[in-house]
Design an enzyme around this catalytic site. Structure first.
Site, PDB file in Angstrom:
ATOM      1  N   GLU A 181       0.828  -1.216   0.000  1.00 50.96           N
ATOM      2  CA  GLU A 181       0.000   0.000   0.000  1.00 50.96           C
ATOM      3  C   GLU A 181       0.859   1.262   0.000  1.00 50.96           C
ATOM      4  O   GLU A 181       1.097   1.864   1.046  1.00 50.96           O
ATOM      5  CB  GLU A 181      -0.957   0.027   1.206  1.00 50.96           C
ATOM      6  CG  GLU A 181      -1.910   1.223   1.156  1.00 50.96           C
ATOM      7  CD  GLU A 181      -2.765   1.395   2.411  1.00 50.96           C
ATOM      8  OE1 GLU A 181      -3.656   2.275   2.396  1.00 50.96           O
ATOM      9  OE2 GLU A 181      -2.547   0.681   3.402  1.00 50.96           O
ATOM     10  N   LYS A 218      -2.789  -1.970  -2.849  1.00 57.45           N
ATOM     11  CA  LYS A 218      -3.833  -1.046  -2.390  1.00 57.45           C
ATOM     12  C   LYS A 218      -3.366   0.377  -2.687  1.00 57.45           C
ATOM     13  O   LYS A 218      -2.297   0.790  -2.243  1.00 57.45           O
ATOM     14  CB  LYS A 218      -4.086  -1.233  -0.887  1.00 57.45           C
ATOM     15  CG  LYS A 218      -5.174  -0.332  -0.320  1.00 57.45           C
ATOM     16  CD  LYS A 218      -5.585  -0.739   1.093  1.00 57.45           C
ATOM     17  CE  LYS A 218      -6.630   0.207   1.664  1.00 57.45           C
ATOM     18  NZ  LYS A 218      -7.205  -0.254   2.939  1.00 57.45           N
TER      19      LYS A 218
END
Length: 301
Positions: A181, A218
């Site tokens: 992420e 993400k």
């Protein structure tokens, strides 16, 4: 955790319709989450067991709500304290998979380092191997770790992607599937330029993986529609999920609904509208409406 259980979870993570529920507020962001949920300040002490008791009550109420099932929710990201606790007498991860059909993930980072070269790398994780052994033992499928890009700086963006892949490979070594992420700050004036470079660097990083090294990613919702289509199509990318990143739920759903192949992994936007003081009936109705909205945005276009 390689084996039939991992394979079943991988199939769900890769192919099922739905989204990831991000339930991974850790110690630093928990008081904000409890305040948003409406828990009175005098019912817990920040940083102490009473705070984690309250957040687990909130998580349990969400997870046991009738609409919180694998029919529309693919996976749920937990933080370590939630993973270590039980719901209805079962470890949280086991309850999610066996009772709800939801794939469990664990947040594994230790927070953000100070900003340098326009980015905030992850702080060192000296106990990551121990956490991975424990997580695999508790039937976690994967992990999630966050770093943040604040402004356009080639050196910084390369460093953030390199760190995510380096730690991701360490996690894969334990038989888990990492979610990388590298968040882009949605208020950055360079957002679109950052995202262009980030897409290129992520593809380079995946090109260097072998066919046994699969990851999820993400990212912040992109300014340019379908910017990440080549990232999504990469054979090493199990799934690309989106954080709400400060957008309200309606706006986040609207932007997400235009992105082909990108699904939600919302945290604040998932909590929106839920309240400590609601009756169970009101809470369940709000939860069902939220789940439906995020599910539909994740299926579109």
């Amino acid at each position: 955790m390689p084996g039939p259980l991992f394979d079943d979870m991988m199939k769900k993570a890769k192919t099922a319709d739905g989204f990831l529920a991000a339930l991974d507020q850790s110690g630093g962001s928990t008081p904000k989450a409890l305040k948003a949920y409406g828990v009175p300040d005098d019912e817990y002490t920040a940083g102490e067991v009473s705070m984690y008791d309250k957040v687990h009550e909130m998580r349990t109420r969400m997870i046991t709500s009738p609409s919180f099932t694998g029919e529309k929710i693919i996976g749920a990201i937990l933080f370590e304290n939630t993973m270590d606790r039980e719901i209805e007498g079962m470890p949280t991860g086991q309850f999610l998979w066996e009772k709800k059909g939801i794939v469990p993930f664990i947040k594994c980072d230790k927070g953000l380092a100070a900003e340098e070269n326009g980015v905030q790398l992850m702080k060192p994780m000296p106990t990551l191997d121990e956490l991975m052994v424990k997580s695999a033992g508790l039937n976690m499928f994967g992990t999630k770790m966050r770093s943040v890009i604040k402004s356009f700086n080639e050196e910084g963006i390369k460093a953030i992607v390199a760190q995510q892949f380096e730690v991701g490979k360490q996690i894969i070594g334990h038989g888990l599937c990492p979610i990388l992420e590298p968040e882009v700050d949605i208020t950055s004036p360079d957002k679109e330029k950052i995202e262009e470079m980030l897409a290129t660097e992520l593809i380079k990083g995946m090109d260097a993986l072998d066919e046994t090294q699969n990851i999820m990613i993400k990212l912040s919702l992109p300014t340019k529609v379908n910017l990440y289509k080549d990232v999504i199509a990469h054979p090493r990318c199990v799934r690309l999920v989106a954080l709400s990143g400060g957008y309200g739920r309606e706006e986040a759903n609207e932007i997400l609904s235009k992105q082909e192949g990108m699904i939600a992994s919302f945290s604040r936007a998932l909590l929106e509208g839920l309240s400590y003081g609601q009756s169970q009936e009101e809470f369940d109705a709000t939860m069902a409406k939220t789940v439906d909205g995020i599910y539909l945005a994740s299926k579109a276009p």
